[in-house]
Motif scaffolding. Structure first.
Motif, mmCIF file in Angstrom:
data_model
loop_
_atom_site.group_PDB
_atom_site.id
_atom_site.type_symbol
_atom_site.label_atom_id
_atom_site.label_comp_id
_atom_site.label_asym_id
_atom_site.label_seq_id
_atom_site.Cartn_x
_atom_site.Cartn_y
_atom_site.Cartn_z
ATOM 1 N N UNK A 18 -45.892 -31.554 19.146
ATOM 2 C CA UNK A 18 -44.949 -30.614 18.531
ATOM 3 C C UNK A 18 -43.924 -30.107 19.551
ATOM 4 N N UNK A 19 -44.009 -30.640 20.762
ATOM 5 C CA UNK A 19 -43.155 -30.157 21.848
ATOM 6 C C UNK A 19 -42.326 -31.273 22.466
ATOM 7 N N UNK A 20 -42.128 -32.359 21.720
ATOM 8 C CA UNK A 20 -41.274 -33.444 22.190
ATOM 9 C C UNK A 20 -39.822 -33.011 22.018
ATOM 10 N N UNK A 21 -39.029 -33.064 23.084
ATOM 11 C CA UNK A 21 -37.658 -32.549 23.003
ATOM 12 C C UNK A 21 -36.870 -33.100 21.820
ATOM 13 N N UNK A 22 -36.236 -32.211 21.083
ATOM 14 C CA UNK A 22 -35.344 -32.495 19.960
ATOM 15 C C UNK A 22 -36.095 -33.131 18.781
ATOM 16 N N UNK A 23 -36.859 -34.205 19.027
ATOM 17 C CA UNK A 23 -37.516 -34.933 17.952
ATOM 18 C C UNK A 23 -38.516 -34.055 17.199
ATOM 19 N N UNK A 24 -39.308 -33.285 17.939
ATOM 20 C CA UNK A 24 -40.287 -32.420 17.275
ATOM 21 C C UNK A 24 -39.590 -31.360 16.433
ATOM 22 N N UNK A 25 -38.484 -30.842 16.934
ATOM 23 C CA UNK A 25 -37.737 -29.836 16.173
ATOM 24 C C UNK A 25 -37.247 -30.421 14.855
ATOM 25 N N UNK A 26 -36.726 -31.642 14.918
ATOM 26 C CA UNK A 26 -36.241 -32.292 13.705
ATOM 27 C C UNK A 26 -37.387 -32.617 12.758
ATOM 28 N N UNK A 27 -38.494 -33.127 13.299
ATOM 29 C CA UNK A 27 -39.632 -33.509 12.470
ATOM 30 C C UNK A 27 -40.248 -32.289 11.782
ATOM 31 N N UNK A 28 -40.326 -31.170 12.517
ATOM 32 C CA UNK A 28 -40.911 -29.949 11.956
ATOM 33 C C UNK A 28 -39.896 -29.120 11.175
ATOM 34 N N UNK A 29 -38.650 -29.629 11.094
ATOM 35 C CA UNK A 29 -37.557 -28.934 10.406
ATOM 36 C C UNK A 29 -37.314 -27.543 10.982
ATOM 37 N N UNK A 30 -37.531 -27.438 12.311
ATOM 38 C CA UNK A 30 -37.230 -26.198 13.004
ATOM 39 C C UNK A 30 -38.116 -25.033 12.655
ATOM 40 N N UNK A 31 -39.381 -25.314 12.283
ATOM 41 C CA UNK A 31 -40.268 -24.221 11.921
ATOM 42 C C UNK A 31 -41.691 -24.499 12.372
ATOM 43 N N UNK A 32 -42.495 -23.443 12.435
ATOM 44 C CA UNK A 32 -43.899 -23.561 12.828
ATOM 45 C C UNK A 32 -44.651 -24.397 11.804
ATOM 46 N N UNK A 33 -45.501 -25.288 12.276
ATOM 47 C CA UNK A 33 -46.248 -26.167 11.372
ATOM 48 C C UNK A 33 -47.340 -25.428 10.615
ATOM 49 N N UNK A 34 -47.673 -24.202 11.030
ATOM 50 C CA UNK A 34 -48.750 -23.441 10.383
ATOM 51 C C UNK A 34 -48.190 -22.363 9.458
ATOM 52 N N UNK A 35 -47.328 -21.488 10.001
ATOM 53 C CA UNK A 35 -46.877 -20.351 9.193
ATOM 54 C C UNK A 35 -45.449 -20.526 8.659
ATOM 55 N N UNK A 36 -44.740 -21.517 9.135
ATOM 56 C CA UNK A 36 -43.387 -21.772 8.634
ATOM 57 C C UNK A 36 -42.302 -20.908 9.234
ATOM 58 N N UNK A 37 -42.644 -20.114 10.270
ATOM 59 C CA UNK A 37 -41.631 -19.289 10.921
ATOM 60 C C UNK A 37 -40.555 -20.175 11.560
#
Length: 286
Positions: free
Chosen positions: A81-100
């Motif tokens: 979840x901490x891969x530069x840029x790619x993780x942000x895009x994959x997670x749609x810029x939010x926490x995978x647990x709470x959606x923040x």
């Protein structure tokens, strides 16, 4: 054919440097967030000790510990979840647990650092000179963001940046200037803003800038030499004026109407790295 091979090598060096820069940018996000908090904890500890209080044991908090986590739910960020840029895009810029939502600034810092490292790899290749200028760029990105957030320019970054500028000249990794130009750049950079600071304070009774600005400008003098200081300060002033005017008309100024100067010095320093100090004069019409 040799030109094609040379171009391929330059592209490979730049791409490799850019990928490395993305990783460095991810770490810079940690530094930007944590270093001011580490400094605040240290100041609180020193105040407690001077007041005769015994500091309470606190959990370790540094650039490596604890692991990054969501500020809302405490979810520990996994490596994938901490891969530069790619993780942000994959997670749609939010926490995978709470959606923040996570700030867009995180990937932007990574992209900016990656782009600057790409440039260093393209211009200087995978060399000590390229590495030195990559470190210079990373330091300026970090200082700009910390100063924008907190109006602090930590000595932990400005002073090593200054010394590094002198060292790379001595080692021959910055052949554009010699040691005399670098040393006088440090002296002129610090004293010029120091004099401006005191002149402004004597006239208005207010502090127009902080000592961190003096040290940052001195560091830029170490990297570019004394002759580059006028173009750099002019560029910083122009950028600062444009941003300040824009923020004023958009009601974006902070309480007190101040804008930190460090980010504009950093931006001018990066501009000088990419285009050269003298090219700045042409950009602003001088």
């Amino acid at each position: 054919m040799s030109g094609l091979v040379s171009g391929w090598h330059a592209g490979f060096d730049a791409a490799l440097a850019g990928i490395f820069g993305l990783l460095i940018g991810s770490f810079l996000n940690v530094v930007i967030y944590r270093l001011p908090k580490i400094m605040e904890r240290q100041w609180a500890l020193e105040c407690a000790e001077m007041s005769g209080f015994t500091a309470q044991n606190t959990a370790a908090f540094n650039l490596l510990m604890p692991r990054s986590r969501c500020s809302s739910c405490g979810h520990v960020i996994a490596w994938y979840e901490n891969i530069p840029v790619l993780s942000y895009l994959f997670l749609k810029g939010q926490c995978s647990v709470c959606g923040t939502k996570f700030g867009l600034r995180y990937p932007l810092v990574e992209l900016a650092t990656g782009g600057l490292f790409f440039f260093c790899g393209w211009r200087w290749g995978l060399s000590w000179t390229g590495l030195a200028w990559g470190g210079f760029a990373a330091a300026l990105v970090t200082l700009a963001m910390i100063d924008w957030d907190t109006t602090l320019l930590p000595d932990d970054i400005t002073l090593p940046l200054l010394w590094a500028g002198l060292i790379v000249v001595v080692l021959g990794w910055n052949p554009a200037i010699n040691l005399s130009q670098a040393l006088w750049g440090v002296v002129a950079g610090y004293l010029s803003l120091w004099l401006v600071y005191w002149a402004f304070k004597l006239v208005t009774g207010k502090e127009g800038m902080g000592y961190g600005d003096f040290k940052l400008f001195a560091a830029l003098g170490a990297w570019f030499g004394w002759s580059a200081l006028v173009p750099i300060i002019l560029m910083a002033s122009v950028i600062g004026a444009l941003v300040g005017i824009t923020m004023k008309f958009s009601s974006g100024l902070r309480e007190g109407g101040y804008v930190p100067f460090g980010p504009f010095l950093a931006a001018a320093g990066l501009t000088a790295m990419v285009f050269g100090p003298q090219a700045i004069l042409g950009v602003i019409g001088l």
